[in-house]
Write an enzyme that holds these catalytic residues in place. Structure first.
Site, PDB file in Angstrom:
ATOM      1  N   HIS A 141       3.336 -19.813  -0.246  1.00 37.96           N
ATOM      2  CA  HIS A 141       4.281 -19.559   0.834  1.00 37.96           C
ATOM      3  C   HIS A 141       3.711 -19.940   2.200  1.00 37.96           C
ATOM      4  O   HIS A 141       4.434 -20.469   3.060  1.00 37.96           O
ATOM      5  CB  HIS A 141       4.685 -18.085   0.823  1.00 37.96           C
ATOM      6  CG  HIS A 141       3.550 -17.111   0.925  1.00 37.96           C
ATOM      7  ND1 HIS A 141       3.562 -16.015   1.756  1.00 37.96           N
ATOM      8  CD2 HIS A 141       2.322 -17.058   0.300  1.00 37.96           C
ATOM      9  CE1 HIS A 141       2.444 -15.333   1.634  1.00 37.96           C
ATOM     10  NE2 HIS A 141       1.676 -15.945   0.760  1.00 37.96           N
ATOM     11  N   ARG A 142       2.426 -19.691   2.428  1.00 35.10           N
ATOM     12  CA  ARG A 142       1.856 -19.962   3.746  1.00 35.10           C
ATOM     13  C   ARG A 142       1.696 -21.460   4.006  1.00 35.10           C
ATOM     14  O   ARG A 142       1.770 -21.899   5.155  1.00 35.10           O
ATOM     15  CB  ARG A 142       0.532 -19.217   3.929  1.00 35.10           C
ATOM     16  CG  ARG A 142       0.700 -17.723   3.784  1.00 35.10           C
ATOM     17  CD  ARG A 142      -0.179 -16.909   4.687  1.00 35.10           C
ATOM     18  NE  ARG A 142       0.075 -15.484   4.469  1.00 35.10           N
ATOM     19  CZ  ARG A 142       1.061 -14.805   5.031  1.00 35.10           C
ATOM     20  NH1 ARG A 142       1.883 -15.417   5.858  1.00 35.10           N
ATOM     21  NH2 ARG A 142       1.231 -13.521   4.774  1.00 35.10           N
ATOM     22  N   ASP A 185       6.521 -10.596  -3.490  1.00 39.98           N
ATOM     23  CA  ASP A 185       5.347  -9.754  -3.751  1.00 39.98           C
ATOM     24  C   ASP A 185       5.704  -8.270  -3.753  1.00 39.98           C
ATOM     25  O   ASP A 185       5.250  -7.505  -4.612  1.00 39.98           O
ATOM     26  CB  ASP A 185       4.262 -10.016  -2.711  1.00 39.98           C
ATOM     27  CG  ASP A 185       3.340 -11.163  -3.105  1.00 39.98           C
ATOM     28  OD1 ASP A 185       3.744 -11.968  -3.954  1.00 39.98           O
ATOM     29  OD2 ASP A 185       2.236 -11.247  -2.551  1.00 39.98           O
ATOM     30  N   LYS A 219       8.084 -15.478  -1.485  1.00 35.55           N
ATOM     31  CA  LYS A 219       6.990 -14.552  -1.790  1.00 35.55           C
ATOM     32  C   LYS A 219       6.875 -13.466  -0.733  1.00 35.55           C
ATOM     33  O   LYS A 219       6.627 -12.296  -1.061  1.00 35.55           O
ATOM     34  CB  LYS A 219       5.676 -15.332  -1.913  1.00 35.55           C
ATOM     35  CG  LYS A 219       4.466 -14.500  -2.307  1.00 35.55           C
ATOM     36  CD  LYS A 219       3.245 -15.402  -2.464  1.00 35.55           C
ATOM     37  CE  LYS A 219       1.980 -14.607  -2.737  1.00 35.55           C
ATOM     38  NZ  LYS A 219       1.955 -13.957  -4.054  1.00 35.55           N
ATOM     39  N   ARG A 234       0.832  -1.196   0.000  1.00 34.74           N
ATOM     40  CA  ARG A 234       0.000   0.000   0.000  1.00 34.74           C
ATOM     41  C   ARG A 234       0.873   1.254   0.000  1.00 34.74           C
ATOM     42  O   ARG A 234       0.610   2.209  -0.726  1.00 34.74           O
ATOM     43  CB  ARG A 234      -0.931  -0.007   1.222  1.00 34.74           C
ATOM     44  CG  ARG A 234      -2.077  -1.025   1.118  1.00 34.74           C
ATOM     45  CD  ARG A 234      -2.625  -1.382   2.495  1.00 34.74           C
ATOM     46  NE  ARG A 234      -3.846  -2.181   2.453  1.00 34.74           N
ATOM     47  CZ  ARG A 234      -3.885  -3.496   2.208  1.00 34.74           C
ATOM     48  NH1 ARG A 234      -2.767  -4.154   1.968  1.00 34.74           N
ATOM     49  NH2 ARG A 234      -5.049  -4.145   2.209  1.00 34.74           N
ATOM     50  N   GLN A 261      -9.326  -6.871  -0.909  1.00 32.63           N
ATOM     51  CA  GLN A 261      -8.399  -6.191  -1.821  1.00 32.63           C
ATOM     52  C   GLN A 261      -9.149  -5.391  -2.881  1.00 32.63           C
ATOM     53  O   GLN A 261      -8.646  -4.361  -3.351  1.00 32.63           O
ATOM     54  CB  GLN A 261      -7.465  -7.200  -2.482  1.00 32.63           C
ATOM     55  CG  GLN A 261      -6.483  -7.835  -1.511  1.00 32.63           C
ATOM     56  CD  GLN A 261      -5.682  -8.950  -2.144  1.00 32.63           C
ATOM     57  OE1 GLN A 261      -5.912  -9.332  -3.301  1.00 32.63           O
ATOM     58  NE2 GLN A 261      -4.747  -9.496  -1.396  1.00 32.63           N
ATOM     59  N   ASP A 293      -5.642 -15.071   7.195  1.00 34.82           N
ATOM     60  CA  ASP A 293      -4.360 -15.708   6.877  1.00 34.82           C
ATOM     61  C   ASP A 293      -3.852 -16.540   8.045  1.00 34.82           C
ATOM     62  O   ASP A 293      -3.297 -17.628   7.857  1.00 34.82           O
ATOM     63  CB  ASP A 293      -3.325 -14.660   6.490  1.00 34.82           C
ATOM     64  CG  ASP A 293      -3.455 -14.211   5.039  1.00 34.82           C
ATOM     65  OD1 ASP A 293      -4.267 -14.807   4.306  1.00 34.82           O
ATOM     66  OD2 ASP A 293      -2.748 -13.275   4.640  1.00 34.82           O
ATOM     67  N   SER A 333     -13.281 -10.337  -1.735  1.00 37.37           N
ATOM     68  CA  SER A 333     -11.919 -10.002  -1.315  1.00 37.37           C
ATOM     69  C   SER A 333     -11.860  -8.553  -0.863  1.00 37.37           C
ATOM     70  O   SER A 333     -12.331  -7.659  -1.576  1.00 37.37           O
ATOM     71  CB  SER A 333     -10.925 -10.228  -2.465  1.00 37.37           C
ATOM     72  OG  SER A 333      -9.642  -9.742  -2.118  1.00 37.37           O
ATOM     73  N   ASN A 364       2.138 -13.838  -8.926  1.00 37.73           N
ATOM     74  CA  ASN A 364       0.915 -14.310  -8.284  1.00 37.73           C
ATOM     75  C   ASN A 364       0.572 -13.410  -7.110  1.00 37.73           C
ATOM     76  O   ASN A 364       0.036 -13.861  -6.094  1.00 37.73           O
ATOM     77  CB  ASN A 364       1.066 -15.760  -7.809  1.00 37.73           C
ATOM     78  CG  ASN A 364      -0.268 -16.412  -7.489  1.00 37.73           C
ATOM     79  OD1 ASN A 364      -1.323 -15.929  -7.882  1.00 37.73           O
ATOM     80  ND2 ASN A 364      -0.222 -17.515  -6.764  1.00 37.73           N
ATOM     81  N   LYS A 384      -7.095 -17.536  -2.943  1.00 36.31           N
ATOM     82  CA  LYS A 384      -5.720 -17.127  -2.650  1.00 36.31           C
ATOM     83  C   LYS A 384      -4.737 -17.769  -3.624  1.00 36.31           C
ATOM     84  O   LYS A 384      -5.106 -18.188  -4.716  1.00 36.31           O
ATOM     85  CB  LYS A 384      -5.383 -17.481  -1.201  1.00 36.31           C
ATOM     86  CG  LYS A 384      -6.274 -16.782  -0.162  1.00 36.31           C
ATOM     87  CD  LYS A 384      -5.949 -15.305  -0.052  1.00 36.31           C
ATOM     88  CE  LYS A 384      -6.714 -14.663   1.086  1.00 36.31           C
ATOM     89  NZ  LYS A 384      -6.317 -13.261   1.319  1.00 36.31           N
ATOM     90  N   GLU A 385      -3.463 -17.844  -3.214  1.00 39.10           N
ATOM     91  CA  GLU A 385      -2.423 -18.392  -4.081  1.00 39.10           C
ATOM     92  C   GLU A 385      -2.756 -19.787  -4.583  1.00 39.10           C
ATOM     93  O   GLU A 385      -2.345 -20.202  -5.667  1.00 39.10           O
ATOM     94  CB  GLU A 385      -1.081 -18.401  -3.335  1.00 39.10           C
ATOM     95  CG  GLU A 385      -0.422 -17.047  -3.216  1.00 39.10           C
ATOM     96  CD  GLU A 385      -0.965 -16.184  -2.085  1.00 39.10           C
ATOM     97  OE1 GLU A 385      -0.325 -15.169  -1.769  1.00 39.10           O
ATOM     98  OE2 GLU A 385      -2.041 -16.510  -1.513  1.00 39.10           O
TER      99      GLU A 385
END
Length: 430
Positions: free
Chosen positions: A389-390, A49, A415, A27, A174, A317, A172, A94, A344-345
């Site tokens: 990644h998570r 990212d 990421k 942001r 986002q 998350d 989302s 991604n 998500k990813e």
């Protein structure tokens, strides 16, 4: 490295400061680019990212440079972003955050912007955001390159006139973030209405805080309406410090709850702007001891965790971390309101259910929930990470159960947290 084998871990203790928050960084970077004045960003993370966002802005022509102290200096343009020579192509991998935020902000600029990513990004919907931008668009228009509603996109930007638009809140946060970030760049008064419940609302609060730091204030009525009058763009705060990432901190705090700890995470405290910092409260409910400071959180394990029924909408998350902690608790843990995991990813609900079963858990999966019953004994397994990644980071916690665990494609943590496994092994004394 194709695989990483983590040996059984019996202790986990120490102090850690995670890298800067990707959500805050992605942001602050574009706002620094459109703001009046120069911004120095401290603690900017070097995950993929954020690097993709930084590279995209640099390709557009924003002067971005590292300082001798390791900070990043951004020369703001004081206006909407302009495509060099009128046409520029941007690759965003991604990164959902970068793709959704830039799609909206570039509409307030000038020129032709082409946005694309990896195949999975082309499966992640963006149509609701594109539709919501149209009522604000003036002469700006957006074209799909392949399948309607999904990247790649071509934005023919001629600025945003402003006005009234609406966005669904249940897909989302986002999308809402991207829209409200554009409001100070519109030519006239503007308003965004949210239809239905807004998922992951703390991320929108985080957006509004970063906007205030860049001297732009949007009026908010609950999470239903966002409005700006007489927009005047953004003004640099001079220096902007990026708080450590609360989602990344969750793995270490959970490890302390499981293995005993103590673990102290510094740079994040009781007053954190990140919704995911609330994860420590979930560990308290499970039986761990948690101490809060103004800029730290410390967790001690109690030796007796219990399953809980948790609504994780406000910190989705870290719901994945809670699912892993459930493997070490007595009784069932149910995690609710995480339907956005599927966007998500990877489809995280499906992926988590599949991989948790490999280590012996009994798992039920619904459209927006998952329940986990721990096994009598965990099984060694090879964990697929789905380029997420998570998935890699949270399944590292299985090694605290007295068994080795193999993580496939451990490099996917680049990421957001390239040094994750190094930090994990240090705190494990490995």
């Amino acid at each position: 490295m194709e695989k990483l084998v983590l040996p059984p871990i019996s202790r986990f203790t120490g102090t850690l400061r995670p890298p800067g928050s990707k959500s805050i960084a992605n942001r602050a970077l574009p706002l620094a680019a459109v703001a009046r004045g120069t911004t120095v960003l401290e603690n900017l993370p070097d995950g993929e990212d954020v690097t993709l966002m930084r590279q995209a802005l640099a390709k557009i022509g924003i002067p971005i440079a590292s300082t001798s102290s390791g900070d990043v200096k951004v020369e703001g343009q004081g206006e909407g972003l302009k495509a060099p020579n009128g046409d520029v192509s941007l690759f965003l991998g991604n990164s959902g955050t970068a793709t959704r935020i830039l799609t909206a902000l570039l509409c307030a600029g000038d020129g032709i912007f082409r946005i694309d990513g990896i195949p999975r990004m082309r499966e992640r919907p963006i149509g609701d955001l594109v539709d919501a931008l149209k009522p604000l668009s003036g002469n700006t228009r957006i074209e799909y390159g392949d399948k309607d509603g999904f990247p790649p996109l071509t934005i023919h930007a001629r600025g945003l006139a402003g006005g009234l638009t609406r966005i669904r809140g249940d897909l989302s946060s986002q999308f809402t973030t991207g829209l409200i970030l554009t409001l100070p760049l519109c030519r006239g008064d503007s308003e965004v209405g949210v239809e239905g419940k807004l998922v992951s609302a703390p991320y929108v609060d985080l957006t509004l805080k970063v906007m205030r730091d860049f001297n732009a204030t949007v009026e908010r009525e609950a999470f239903k309406r966002f409005r700006i009058q007489n927009p005047s763009g953004y003004q640099s705060p001079g220096t902007f410090v990026i708080e450590p990432d609360a989602s990344s901190a969750s793995y270490f705090l959970a490890a302390a709850a499981i293995a005993g700890g103590p673990i102290t995470v510094s740079g994040i405290g009781r007053d954190s702007a990140q919704g995911e910092a609330g994860f420590a409260r979930m560990l308290e409910l499970m039986g761990a001891k948690v101490e809060y400071g103004s800029d730290r959180i410390t967790v001690h394990g109690s030796g007796a965790l219990r399953g809980i029924d948790a609504d994780m909408d406000l910190m989705s998350d870290t719901g994945m971390t809670l699912a892993m902690t459930a493997l070490f608790a007595q009784g069932k843990t149910t995690i609710r309101n995480v339907g956005n995991w599927r966007l998500k990813e990877t489809d995280r609900l499906k992926a988590m259910a599949t991989e948790l079963r490999k280590v012996g858990a009994m798992v039920e999966e619904g459209p927006d929930w998952i329940s986990i019953e721990p096994p009598q004994k965990l099984f060694p397994a090879e964990i697929d990470t789905y380029e997420d990644h998570r998935m890699a980071m949270c399944f590292s916690l299985v090694s605290l159960g007295g068994i080795p665990i193999t993580i496939r494609d451990p490099g996917c943590v680049r990421k957001t947290y390239p040094g994750y496994f190094d930090d994990f092994r240090k705190l494990a004394g490995a």
